[in-house]
Design an enzyme around this catalytic site. Structure first.
Site, mmCIF file in Angstrom:
data_model
loop_
_atom_site.group_PDB
_atom_site.id
_atom_site.type_symbol
_atom_site.label_atom_id
_atom_site.label_comp_id
_atom_site.label_asym_id
_atom_site.label_seq_id
_atom_site.Cartn_x
_atom_site.Cartn_y
_atom_site.Cartn_z
ATOM 1 N N GLU A 70 9.236 1.414 -4.461
ATOM 2 C CA GLU A 70 10.618 1.792 -4.199
ATOM 3 C C GLU A 70 11.482 0.547 -3.992
ATOM 4 O O GLU A 70 12.618 0.470 -4.463
ATOM 5 C CB GLU A 70 10.691 2.699 -2.973
ATOM 6 C CG GLU A 70 11.873 3.629 -2.940
ATOM 7 C CD GLU A 70 11.818 4.704 -4.012
ATOM 8 O OE1 GLU A 70 12.868 5.282 -4.308
ATOM 9 O OE2 GLU A 70 10.721 4.953 -4.552
ATOM 10 N N HIS A 126 -1.010 -4.175 -0.015
ATOM 11 C CA HIS A 126 -0.346 -4.485 1.251
ATOM 12 C C HIS A 126 -1.339 -4.442 2.399
ATOM 13 O O HIS A 126 -2.372 -3.791 2.348
ATOM 14 C CB HIS A 126 0.784 -3.485 1.526
ATOM 15 C CG HIS A 126 1.747 -3.361 0.393
ATOM 16 N ND1 HIS A 126 2.156 -2.147 -0.094
ATOM 17 C CD2 HIS A 126 2.367 -4.309 -0.357
ATOM 18 C CE1 HIS A 126 2.983 -2.347 -1.110
ATOM 19 N NE2 HIS A 126 3.130 -3.645 -1.278
ATOM 20 N N TYR A 175 4.933 -4.016 7.460
ATOM 21 C CA TYR A 175 5.523 -2.945 6.633
ATOM 22 C C TYR A 175 4.720 -1.662 6.786
ATOM 23 O O TYR A 175 3.495 -1.664 6.741
ATOM 24 C CB TYR A 175 5.554 -3.383 5.169
ATOM 25 C CG TYR A 175 6.383 -2.470 4.304
ATOM 26 C CD1 TYR A 175 7.696 -2.183 4.627
ATOM 27 C CD2 TYR A 175 5.835 -1.895 3.162
ATOM 28 C CE1 TYR A 175 8.461 -1.342 3.837
ATOM 29 C CE2 TYR A 175 6.597 -1.051 2.363
ATOM 30 C CZ TYR A 175 7.905 -0.776 2.709
ATOM 31 O OH TYR A 175 8.657 0.061 1.927
ATOM 32 N N GLU A 187 17.545 -4.050 2.041
ATOM 33 C CA GLU A 187 18.014 -2.660 2.051
ATOM 34 C C GLU A 187 18.942 -2.342 3.206
ATOM 35 O O GLU A 187 19.969 -1.685 3.040
ATOM 36 C CB GLU A 187 16.829 -1.681 2.148
ATOM 37 C CG GLU A 187 15.998 -1.568 0.912
ATOM 38 C CD GLU A 187 14.709 -2.329 1.080
ATOM 39 O OE1 GLU A 187 13.723 -1.923 0.488
ATOM 40 O OE2 GLU A 187 14.697 -3.335 1.810
ATOM 41 N N ASP A 209 12.068 -4.054 0.068
ATOM 42 C CA ASP A 209 10.720 -3.785 0.570
ATOM 43 C C ASP A 209 9.642 -4.062 -0.471
ATOM 44 O O ASP A 209 9.868 -3.910 -1.678
ATOM 45 C CB ASP A 209 10.608 -2.322 1.027
ATOM 46 C CG ASP A 209 11.367 -2.064 2.317
ATOM 47 O OD1 ASP A 209 11.690 -3.051 3.017
ATOM 48 O OD2 ASP A 209 11.661 -0.900 2.626
ATOM 49 N N ASP A 235 7.231 -2.639 -2.064
ATOM 50 C CA ASP A 235 6.523 -1.517 -2.673
ATOM 51 C C ASP A 235 7.279 -1.090 -3.927
ATOM 52 O O ASP A 235 8.256 -1.726 -4.332
ATOM 53 C CB ASP A 235 6.373 -0.351 -1.684
ATOM 54 C CG ASP A 235 7.718 0.160 -1.162
ATOM 55 O OD1 ASP A 235 8.769 -0.325 -1.633
ATOM 56 O OD2 ASP A 235 7.718 1.035 -0.277
ATOM 57 N N ARG A 261 4.821 1.309 4.991
ATOM 58 C CA ARG A 261 4.447 2.158 3.856
ATOM 59 C C ARG A 261 3.348 1.452 3.073
ATOM 60 O O ARG A 261 3.608 0.610 2.230
ATOM 61 C CB ARG A 261 5.655 2.445 2.963
ATOM 62 C CG ARG A 261 6.701 3.324 3.647
ATOM 63 C CD ARG A 261 7.809 3.738 2.707
ATOM 64 N NE ARG A 261 8.765 4.603 3.407
ATOM 65 C CZ ARG A 261 9.866 4.172 4.006
ATOM 66 N NH1 ARG A 261 10.140 2.873 4.002
ATOM 67 N NH2 ARG A 261 10.677 5.020 4.618
#
Length: 887
Positions: free
Chosen positions: A85, A351, A304, A8, A81, A83, A306
């Site tokens: 998103e 996670h 990470y 990203e 990432d 997740d 989130r």
């Protein structure tokens, strides 16, 4: 030939490129490369929720870079990432490339890593996988839901509740929580109660405090001592009593550490301990995750950020336990590693918790490489993760009971000492609503049963019950997590949106709903109750989780939602604004019209005495108005332009006094756009003659404005004096955008702390100097002796002569241009500014150019003239209905 890796952010790209070496080209997508266009029809329920995606200029540029790099690649690794998103961003990148037919003979792989370290990245690259379709489906469902709610519900809100802003699916529920808490506070009735404490001395002379727990053999409840008389009677018994120790109780308490951070607990603790907003916390955590330069090496410091998992990788636990043993000793390392599981509703355990990537990087070793926020947040994350694997703390709690000889009065003293600090040596968790911690660290002298004690003093203390506290960012995030609305990645944006829309404000780090927010919540709960219901929203989140786990089809979930939601929206098509007002007036009546201390009707109009005050809706939103309108024109705005409550005139019109210059009366009145001073009254016989009006600045208290001040405002502009250099007169006045200083054709804005009535020459010169820094007077124009000016403009410097302007060539400096150059530019490229046209001039000119003939007559027939005049009449009638306005 190099393979392409897409992440990203450029920070991640830079770090990962170093880890992978020359065989790879690492590029950043800079987040999402495309999104739903912000227009109606981007999601089409009738076509099985088909979506139109659009790539903006920024996304197109980055996709172009990726496309060019793929020309010499065999494989594309999507390393966004780990997740939902991140999975969605990877899917978008792959879809755009596939639509452009750029993936022929190219292997597309998905890789994820929970931390940006060399070993984690290399391990991920060695174990690629395919895109996770259920995660992508969950993203599509969530995006479609948010879009459809926003683009379907917001227009209803705008039409039926003018002045309101858009409504979001989860934001509306969070706003409802804040408003409902505020309503609880407003209806809360405080209740008085008393407690009694005594100061005692044991046989060795040491003093300690004890509180009254039993009276006449009965255990005291909170409100048993409800007034001063009862409390004084109890205090007298304590003061006169002869006490001895009737019981001593020793108890060992074990306190276990909290688990390492999840997204929500990190936001909560950063708010409590560091005063960081959720948005700042997540931005700083992102920086720590993506990496910072330490000794010339770019290193990711945390995993990470989130996540709602509380577990840690086995190798991380092992490293932390070794660190505990080396740094604190064997007694601080429990026999077995601690294993945690999340208690949060809808928790995703995919996670790890947030932890340092390398426990050997202690906060004190890396702080010099970090900024202030990064250093504090890293220390918080580090200590919490390490403490989570440390031994429990052991506390010794002692309770001593004192009784008098007749068992009339019982007192109790408690004290707690830390026998073994365990994890408390490193970390203590913060609290939202801090209770008294007097007993936690209080030491009691050693006492045994039967020991006599002497009463030294006794006091009665008055207390009042407290309303529930307003939500802080920490407690609101905690509540949202408990009931299962929102996801870890959305909490910060939800809170930010509520403030940006002026639905709430932060006061002493607590959320207070604005009037606009309360109106929106009242509207939604009145007409869309289901869709701002916490249980409904939580169930919808569970369905989204079922989609991500492959247990539900996202189209089925969307169809079920849309069927009911669209029906609820259709029900409001015939809803009249008067129905909306009646519902809001009833729902918020107690808030806008609280009970008066004198027992009078809180809705009685104080201006006319006979009208009833109630909610009204105007072009610019809701306001309070009188039922006797237009006879009584009392109004009170709910919301000022800055979102704060506007000042109000209790009597509608305030009479200040007589103007010394004209002898006419000065009054302060309220118009649709705020308060103003008016001199005199309108003359019914001469409708063209209007009284002079001047709007009051927002920071002026209209209730206490003096006659002298009112005369000052009505007399504006006022002359300050000549400029010390140019000799031109300086004036102070009020304009559309506030107070200003004027000198010739130059205007300079005054600051919010400046008083337009008293500002002096020195301040005026200073303001003009700042303005003049962007203007140069080149001299007189040779044709008419009028000044030629060079000014800074929005699109660069330009020269001006009267109503003619000419832009300077690109790269020109306004300090270098000469008068001759300016005159030449004005002659060659000058454009006339739009000047006011005198009545009759334009018409006469056009008539002169083309005489009117019989075939093409331009004069309007009486019928057409009447039709063209009708809109003007309607507009004038509407303006008259709106009442007076500050000019």
């Amino acid at each position: 030939m190099t393979d392409v890796v897409v992440v990203e952010s450029p920070a991640k790209a830079k770090t990962i490129n170093k880890y992978l070496g020359g065989g790879y080209t690492v590029l950043a997508s800079f987040g999402h490369v495309r999104d739903l266009p912000p227009k109606d029809g981007s999601v089409r329920p009738d076509e099985n929720f088909a979506m139109d995606w659009a790539t903006d200029d920024r996304g197109a540029k980055h996709m172009g870079d990726i496309a060019r790099a793929l020309k010499s690649a065999k494989s594309l690794y999507l390393a966004t990432d780990p997740d939902r998103e991140g999975e969605a961003i990877s899917w978008h990148v792959q879809s755009v490339l596939a639509e452009r037919n750029l993936l022929k003979n190219i292997s597309v792989q998905r890789v994820t890593f929970n931390e940006i370290t060399k070993s984690a990245v290399q391990r991920a690259m060695a174990n690629p996988r395919a895109l996770d379709q259920p995660l992508i489906d969950a993203y599509l469902a969530r995006r479609a839901l948010d879009y459809l709610v926003g683009f379907t519900l917001s227009p209803v809100l705008w039409r039926k509740l003018p002045g309101s802003r858009s409504a979001g699916r989860v934001q509306s529920v969070a706003l409802r929580l804040i408003c409902e808490r505020e309503a609880e506070i407003e209806v809360f009735k405080k209740r008085e109660y008393w407690s009694v404490k005594g100061l005692f001395e044991e046989k060795s002379g040491q003093e300690f405090l004890a509180r009254l727990t039993h009276l006449h053999g009965k255990k005291l409840e909170q409100f048993d001592l409800e007034n001063a008389e009862a409390a004084e009677a109890a205090r007298a018994l304590v003061a006169a009593g002869q006490f001895s120790v009737s019981d001593v109780e020793h108890k060992k308490i074990r306190r276990n550490p909290s688990p390492p951070f999840t997204t929500s607990t990190l936001q909560q603790e950063a708010s409590r301990k560091l005063g960081m907003s959720a948005q700042v916390t997540m931005r700083t955590a992102q920086q720590l995750y993506e990496g910072v330069d330490i000794g010339g090496e770019h290193v990711g410091l945390i995993t990470y950020m989130r996540t709602d998992g509380v577990q840690m990788a086995a190798e991380a636990i092992s490293a932390i336990r070794s660190h505990i043993l080396d740094s604190f000793g064997k007694e601080y390392q429990p026999e077995k590693p601690r294993v945690y599981s999340s208690k949060a509703k809808n928790a995703q355990e995919a996670h790890e918790a947030i932890r340092p990537t390398d426990v050997r990087r202690r906060p004190e070793d890396v702080t010099r490489h970090l900024n202030h926020d990064q250093s504090r947040l890293y220390e918080l994350i580090y200590k919490r993760a390490v403490a989570a694997q440390m031994s429990s703390a052991e506390l010794d709690q002692v309770s001593v009971t004192l009784t008098d000889g007749q068992n009339t009065v019982t007192m109790r003293a408690t004290g707690t000492t830390i026998a073994f600090d365990g994890f408390l040596r490193l970390y203590r968790e913060g609290r939202d609503d801090i209770a008294s911690e007097d007993d936690e660290n209080r030491l009691l002298p050693p006492m045994t049963k039967g020991d006599p004690v002497q009463t030294k003093d006794a006091q009665a203390e008055q207390h009042f019950t407290q309303p529930p506290p307003r939500y802080s960012e920490a407690s609101l995030v905690k509540k949202m997590e408990e009931i299962g609305i929102g996801r870890p990645s959305t909490y910060a944006s939800i809170l930010s949106v509520l403030r940006d829309r002026s639905y709430v404000r932060l006061d002493s780090r607590r959320f207070v709903p604005e009037d606009r927010g309360r109106l929106v919540t009242a509207f939604l709960t009145s007409f869309f109750e289901t869709y701002v219901d916490t249980d409904f929203t939580a169930r919808l989140e569970e369905q989204l989780d079922d989609i991500s786990d492959g247990r539900a089809d996202w189209h089925d979930v969307m169809r079920a939602f849309w069927k009911n939601f669209s029906h609820a929206v259709d029900q409001t098509k015939d809803l009249k604004i008067s129905d909306v007002i009646d519902a809001l007036d009833e729902d918020l009546g107690a808030y806008f019209f609280p009970l008066r201390e004198d027992g009078g009707d809180p809705r009685q109009c104080t201006a006319c005495g006979s009208g009833r005050l109630g909610l009204r809706l105007g072009k610019f939103g809701a306001f309070i108005g009188c039922s006797n309108y237009p006879t009584c024109q009392f109004t009170r705005r709910l919301i000022a332009d800055d979102g704060a409550e506007a000042p109000s005139l209790k009597e509608g019109i305030r009479h200040v006094g007589m103007d010394a210059e004209t002898g006419e009366e000065l009054t302060i009145r309220r118009g649709p756009y705020g308060l103003y001073v008016q001199r005199g009254e309108a003359d019914p016989a001469d409708k063209k003659k209007k009284p002079k009006r001047v709007a009051l600045p927002k920071n002026v208290d209209a209730e206490t404005l003096s006659l002298e001040q009112a005369q000052g405002y009505i007399s504006l502009p006022r002359k300050i004096g000549p400029h010390p250099e140019s000799g031109e007169m300086m004036e102070a006045g009020l304009g559309r955008f506030g107070p200003f200083i004027k000198m010739g054709g130059i205007y300079a804005t005054l600051g919010k702390d400046d008083d337009v009535l008293t500002v002096g020459a020195n301040r005026a010169v200073d303001c003009l100097a700042q303005k003049l820094a962007s203007i140069r007077n080149l001299g007189k124009h040779p044709k008419d002796e009028e000044s030629v000016m060079v000014r800074k403009g929005r699109f660069g410097p330009y020269v001006q002569h009267g109503q003619i302007i000419a832009t300077l060539p690109r790269g020109s400096d306004m300090d270098d241009v000469t008068l001759d150059e300016a005159v030449t530019l004005l002659a060659e490229k000058g454009k006339p500014l739009k000047a006011p046209v005198k009545k009759g001039v334009k018409k006469a000119a056009s008539s002169a150019k083309k005489p009117v003939t019989d075939k093409k007559a331009t004069a309007k027939t009486p019928k057409k003239a009447a039709a063209s005049a009708a809109p003007r009449k309607r507009k004038a009638a509407k303006a008259k209905q709106k009442g007076p306005d500050a000019s």
